[in-house]
Design a protein around this motif. Structure first.
Motif, mmCIF file in Angstrom:
data_model
loop_
_atom_site.group_PDB
_atom_site.id
_atom_site.type_symbol
_atom_site.label_atom_id
_atom_site.label_comp_id
_atom_site.label_asym_id
_atom_site.label_seq_id
_atom_site.Cartn_x
_atom_site.Cartn_y
_atom_site.Cartn_z
ATOM 1 N N LYS A 108 0.961 -1.092 -0.243
ATOM 2 C CA LYS A 108 0.041 -0.017 -0.053
ATOM 3 C C LYS A 108 0.988 1.096 0.028
ATOM 4 N N PRO A 109 0.577 2.332 -0.734
ATOM 5 C CA PRO A 109 1.450 3.619 -0.753
ATOM 6 C C PRO A 109 1.700 4.045 0.787
ATOM 7 N N SER A 110 2.634 4.766 0.859
ATOM 8 C CA SER A 110 2.700 5.324 2.171
ATOM 9 C C SER A 110 1.980 6.366 2.517
ATOM 10 N N THR A 111 1.296 6.895 1.579
ATOM 11 C CA THR A 111 0.381 7.979 2.007
ATOM 12 C C THR A 111 -1.324 7.729 1.531
ATOM 13 N N CYS A 112 -2.089 7.905 2.339
ATOM 14 C CA CYS A 112 -3.536 7.758 1.938
ATOM 15 C C CYS A 112 -4.086 8.564 1.027
ATOM 16 N N LEU A 113 -3.182 9.538 0.736
ATOM 17 C CA LEU A 113 -3.573 10.698 -0.467
ATOM 18 C C LEU A 113 -3.773 9.947 -1.834
ATOM 19 N N ILE A 114 -2.726 8.888 -1.981
ATOM 20 C CA ILE A 114 -2.645 8.308 -3.369
ATOM 21 C C ILE A 114 -2.891 6.763 -3.076
ATOM 22 N N PRO A 115 -4.049 6.542 -3.775
ATOM 23 C CA PRO A 115 -4.824 5.103 -3.827
ATOM 24 C C PRO A 115 -3.719 4.361 -4.669
ATOM 25 N N GLU A 116 -2.915 4.481 -5.936
ATOM 26 C CA GLU A 116 -2.225 3.838 -6.555
ATOM 27 C C GLU A 116 -1.088 4.546 -7.013
ATOM 28 N N ILE A 117 0.069 4.083 -7.028
ATOM 29 C CA ILE A 117 1.300 4.695 -7.397
ATOM 30 C C ILE A 117 1.341 4.431 -9.288
ATOM 31 N N ARG A 118 2.147 5.618 -9.842
ATOM 32 C CA ARG A 118 2.112 5.518 -11.266
ATOM 33 C C ARG A 118 3.613 5.733 -11.585
ATOM 34 N N ILE A 119 4.005 4.837 -12.129
ATOM 35 C CA ILE A 119 5.605 4.810 -12.404
ATOM 36 C C ILE A 119 5.687 4.744 -14.262
ATOM 37 N N LEU A 120 6.329 5.872 -14.616
ATOM 38 C CA LEU A 120 6.549 6.065 -15.722
ATOM 39 C C LEU A 120 7.717 5.539 -16.228
ATOM 40 N N LEU A 133 -3.146 15.136 -6.772
ATOM 41 C CA LEU A 133 -1.622 14.414 -6.351
ATOM 42 C C LEU A 133 -1.681 12.851 -7.106
ATOM 43 N N LYS A 134 -3.118 12.313 -6.993
ATOM 44 C CA LYS A 134 -2.894 10.771 -7.459
ATOM 45 C C LYS A 134 -2.801 10.589 -9.002
ATOM 46 N N GLU A 135 -3.188 11.863 -9.674
ATOM 47 C CA GLU A 135 -3.008 11.828 -11.236
ATOM 48 C C GLU A 135 -1.491 11.963 -11.591
ATOM 49 N N ARG A 136 -0.532 12.265 -10.779
ATOM 50 C CA ARG A 136 0.717 12.560 -11.151
ATOM 51 C C ARG A 136 1.549 11.474 -11.280
ATOM 52 N N ILE A 137 2.643 11.759 -11.906
ATOM 53 C CA ILE A 137 3.487 10.349 -11.951
ATOM 54 C C ILE A 137 4.446 10.657 -10.781
ATOM 55 N N HIS A 138 4.549 9.403 -10.001
ATOM 56 C CA HIS A 138 5.256 9.329 -8.811
ATOM 57 C C HIS A 138 6.585 8.678 -8.624
ATOM 58 N N VAL A 177 12.540 16.537 -13.935
ATOM 59 C CA VAL A 177 12.155 15.198 -12.883
ATOM 60 C C VAL A 177 12.591 15.787 -11.540
ATOM 61 N N LEU A 178 13.938 16.174 -11.334
ATOM 62 C CA LEU A 178 14.401 16.705 -10.381
ATOM 63 C C LEU A 178 13.604 18.064 -9.943
ATOM 64 N N HIS A 179 13.167 18.928 -10.708
ATOM 65 C CA HIS A 179 12.595 20.011 -10.475
ATOM 66 C C HIS A 179 11.270 19.782 -9.764
ATOM 67 N N LEU A 180 10.774 18.811 -10.369
ATOM 68 C CA LEU A 180 9.268 18.278 -9.721
ATOM 69 C C LEU A 180 9.359 17.502 -8.622
ATOM 70 N N GLY A 181 10.689 17.155 -8.143
ATOM 71 C CA GLY A 181 10.941 16.468 -6.828
ATOM 72 C C GLY A 181 10.439 14.908 -6.969
ATOM 73 N N ILE A 182 10.224 14.497 -8.113
ATOM 74 C CA ILE A 182 9.739 12.867 -8.348
ATOM 75 C C ILE A 182 10.740 11.874 -8.254
ATOM 76 N N ALA A 183 10.504 10.631 -7.709
ATOM 77 C CA ALA A 183 11.459 9.568 -7.675
ATOM 78 C C ALA A 183 11.914 9.125 -8.936
ATOM 79 N N HIS A 184 13.037 8.511 -9.133
ATOM 80 C CA HIS A 184 13.650 8.100 -10.196
ATOM 81 C C HIS A 184 14.470 7.068 -10.105
ATOM 82 N N ASP A 192 8.075 5.383 -2.306
ATOM 83 C CA ASP A 192 7.657 5.605 -0.899
ATOM 84 C C ASP A 192 8.509 6.726 -0.363
ATOM 85 N N ASP A 193 9.752 6.649 -0.624
ATOM 86 C CA ASP A 193 10.536 7.534 -0.078
ATOM 87 C C ASP A 193 10.381 9.012 -0.415
#
Length: 439
Positions: free
Chosen positions: A189-201, A312-317, A346-353, A430-431
Motif C-alpha cells: 500500500k502506498p505510504s500516504t492515504c492521499l494516493i490510492p495507486e502509484i504511477r510509474i512512468l 496528486l494521485k494523477e501525477r507521476i510518482h 524530474v528533479l525540479h518536480l521532486g519525482i522519484a527516479h 515511498d521515499d
C-alpha cells in the motif's frame, strides 16, 4: 493403452517450473501397476531423480528425491537437496510450499516414510492405502498426525535436471522467494492515504524495452506470458499513445495499487519520438490515458482533454529511465542531452527516479544466492557507472532485468528478478511520498 497421470496440465507445468523446467516421465501408477512397495520399487529404482505424488480426496502430497530411489532396508544416511511439498490451489493459481528432508526415505515391505533428522514428515502405508501427515507445509509446523486414505500414488522420473545439489537448492528456493515477493507486492500500500495507486512512468529510447517490461510485470501476476502493451524494435517508436496500465492479480483478480505508464520512445531528432514538452505534462498528470501523442504538435492547456488541475494521485510518482544495457555506453550525444533535459524536469518536480537496464543476458547470475540482493556484475560495471554519472542516479537505484521478450513460458528466476525490480521502484516511490510537504 498408455498410462496417464492424474495431474492436470497446469499442475504438471507448476511442478516442472519448480524444478527449473525439468520434464517428467511417469514410471509408476499404483492403480495400474499395483499398490505394493515391491511393485513400486521394480519400476522406480535406478531411474535417477524422481518425484513421488500421493493423491488424497482434497490434496496432492509429494516428495522430490535427488538421485536414485532408495531400496528396502537401505541405511538412513544423510540426504541433500531433496524435499517434500504439497500442491495447493488458490485463486486460480497453484502454490507449492516445500520443506527439505535430510535423510534417505525409510522403506519396508509396506511402508515409505520421509524424515527431517529424526522427525517423520509423512509416510505412506500401501497395505492400508493410507498416508499419515505429521508436518503441515502451509504453516511450517509439526502437528498431530493426520491419517487420510489415498486414491493414487504416482512416481515420475525427473529429466533435464542437473545432478547438482547447489543447483537444486537454488531452483527450489527461488520458487519460495518468488511466492514471498508476490505476497509482499500483493499486500503493498502506498505510504500516504492521499494516493490510492502509484504511477510509474517508463521513459527511454525506442526499442529499449519499456513496453516489454510492462508486459513482463503483467505476465508474472497473470501466471503466463502476455503481450498487452505493444512492443517492437523498429527505429521509430511503435507506441504512439500515452497508456496507463493497471496490474491485475490473476485473470479475474483485483487491480493492485500500482500502475505502469507507457510512452513513445525518445529519439535523437527533436521532431520525432516523445516530445520533451509532453513529458513535462505527463509528469504533472495533465495528459489522460490513451491520448494520441504527436511529436510535432505537443499538447497545450487549450486542448479539450487536457487536465488543468491534476490531483496528486494523477501525477507521476516515479520515473524509470529504461536503457538497453548493450548500447547504453554508446548513446548519441543528442540522446544524452535529451535525457539530461528530462532529468532536470524530474528533479525540479521532486519525482522519484530509477534507471532500468534491460536485455541483460546473464540475468540468472545477477541474483545472489539468497535472492535478496543483486550482484553488481563485473560484466556490466562500465554501463552502471556510465548511467550513474549521466543521470546523477545512485548505483543502488540502477536496476537490471531480463524481460519476457520472446519466451512462451515463465521462468521462476526471471520472475524473481522482475518482481525485485518492481519492489525497488515502489520503495523509491515511498521515499518520495514521505518527503512530500504536509500541505
Amino acid at each position: 493403452m498408455a498410462v496417464t497421470t492424474r495431474l492436470t496440465w497446469k499442475e504438471e507445468k507448476s511442478l516442472q517450473k519448480l524444478l527449473g523446467h525439468a520434464s517428467l516421465t511417469l514410471l509408476y501408477k499404483s492403480s495400474v501397476h499395483g499398490y505394493s512397495i515391491e511393485n513400486m520399487l521394480q519400476r522406480c529404482t535406478y531411474q535417477g531423480s524422481t518425484i513421488t505424488l500421493i493423491y488424497t480426496k482434497n490434496n496432492i502430497f509429494g516428495a522430490f528425491i535427488l538421485g536414485h530411489y532408495p531400496k528396502i532396508g537401505e541405511k538412513s544416511e544423510s540426504l541433500d537437496s531433496s524435499f517434500c511439498f504439497s500442491l495447493q490451489k488458490k485463486d486460480n493459481t497453484i502454490e507449492i510450499p516445500t520443506f527439505p528432508f535430510n535423510r534417505v526415505p525409510e522403506i519396508t515391505a509396506n511402508r515409505l516414510a520421509f524424515y527431517f533428522c529424526d522427525y517423520t514428515l509423512f509416510c505412506l502405508n500401501t497395505e492400508l492405502k493410507q498416508i499419515v501427515i505429521v508436518y503441515r507445509l502451509e504453516d511450517k509446523a509439526f502437528t498431530t498426525p493426520k491419517r487420510f486414505h489415498y486414491l493414487e500414488c504416482e512416481v515420475f522420473r525427473v529429466e533435464g535436471i542437473k545432478d547438482d545439489s547447489c543447483y537444486v537448492r537454488r531452483v527450489t528456493r527461488v520458487t519460495q522467494h518468488r511466492e514471498h515477493l508476490l505476497a509482499e507486492l500483493r499486500a503493498y500500500k502506498p505510504s500516504t492515504c492521499l494516493i490510492p495507486e502509484i504511477r510509474i512512468l517508463m521513459l527511454g529510447p525506442v526499442g529499449s524495452g519499456k513496453s516489454t517490461f510492462i508486459n513482463s510485470v503483467k505476465s508474472v501476476f497473470q501466471g503466463h506470458v502476455i503481450r498487452q502493451a505493444i512492443a517492437g524494435s523498429d527505429i521509430t517508436s511503435i507506441t504512439e499513445q500515452y497508456r496507463i496500465y493497471s496490474i491485475k492479480d490473476g485473470k479475474d483478480g483485483i487491480s493492485l495499487p500500482f500502475m505502469l505508464c507507457d510512452s513513445p520512445g525518445l529519439e535523437e531528432k527533436e521532431e520525432a519520438g516523445l516530445c520533451i514538452d509532453d513529458i513535462s505534462h505527463i509528469l504533472k498528470g495533465c495528459i489522460p490515458d490513451r491520448y494520441q501523442l504527436n511529436p510535432q504538435k505537443p499538447i497545450t492547456p487549450s486542448h479539450s482533454t487536457f487536465i488543468t488541475s491534476p490531483s496528486l494521485k494523477e501525477r507521476i510518482h516515479c520515473v524509470a529511465y529504461v536503457l538497453d544495457v548493450n548500447s547504453v555506453n554508446h548513446l548519441p550525444c543528442k540522446m544524452v542531452k535529451k535525457f539530461k533535459r528530462v532529468q532536470k524536469e524530474v528533479l525540479h518536480l521532486g519525482i522519484a527516479h530509477v534507471a532500468l537496464l534491460t536485455k541483460v543476458d546473464n540475468w540468472d547470475e545477477i541474483l545472489q544466492d539468497d535472492f535478496l540482493n543483486m550482484n553488481r556484475s563485473m560484466t556490466y560495471e562500465s554501463q552502471i557507472m556510465h548511467v550513474s554519472k549521466m543521470l546523477n542516479i545512485p548505483i543502488s537505484n540502477i536496476l537490471m532485468v531480463g524481460n519476457y521478450a520472446s519466451e512462451c513460458e515463465l521462468n521462476p528466476l526471471k520472475d524473481v528478478l522482475i518482481l525485485s525490480v518492481l519492489r525497488q521502484m515502489l520503495r523509491a516511490t515511498d521515499d518520495f511520498l514521505e518527503d512530500l510537504p504536509l500541505e
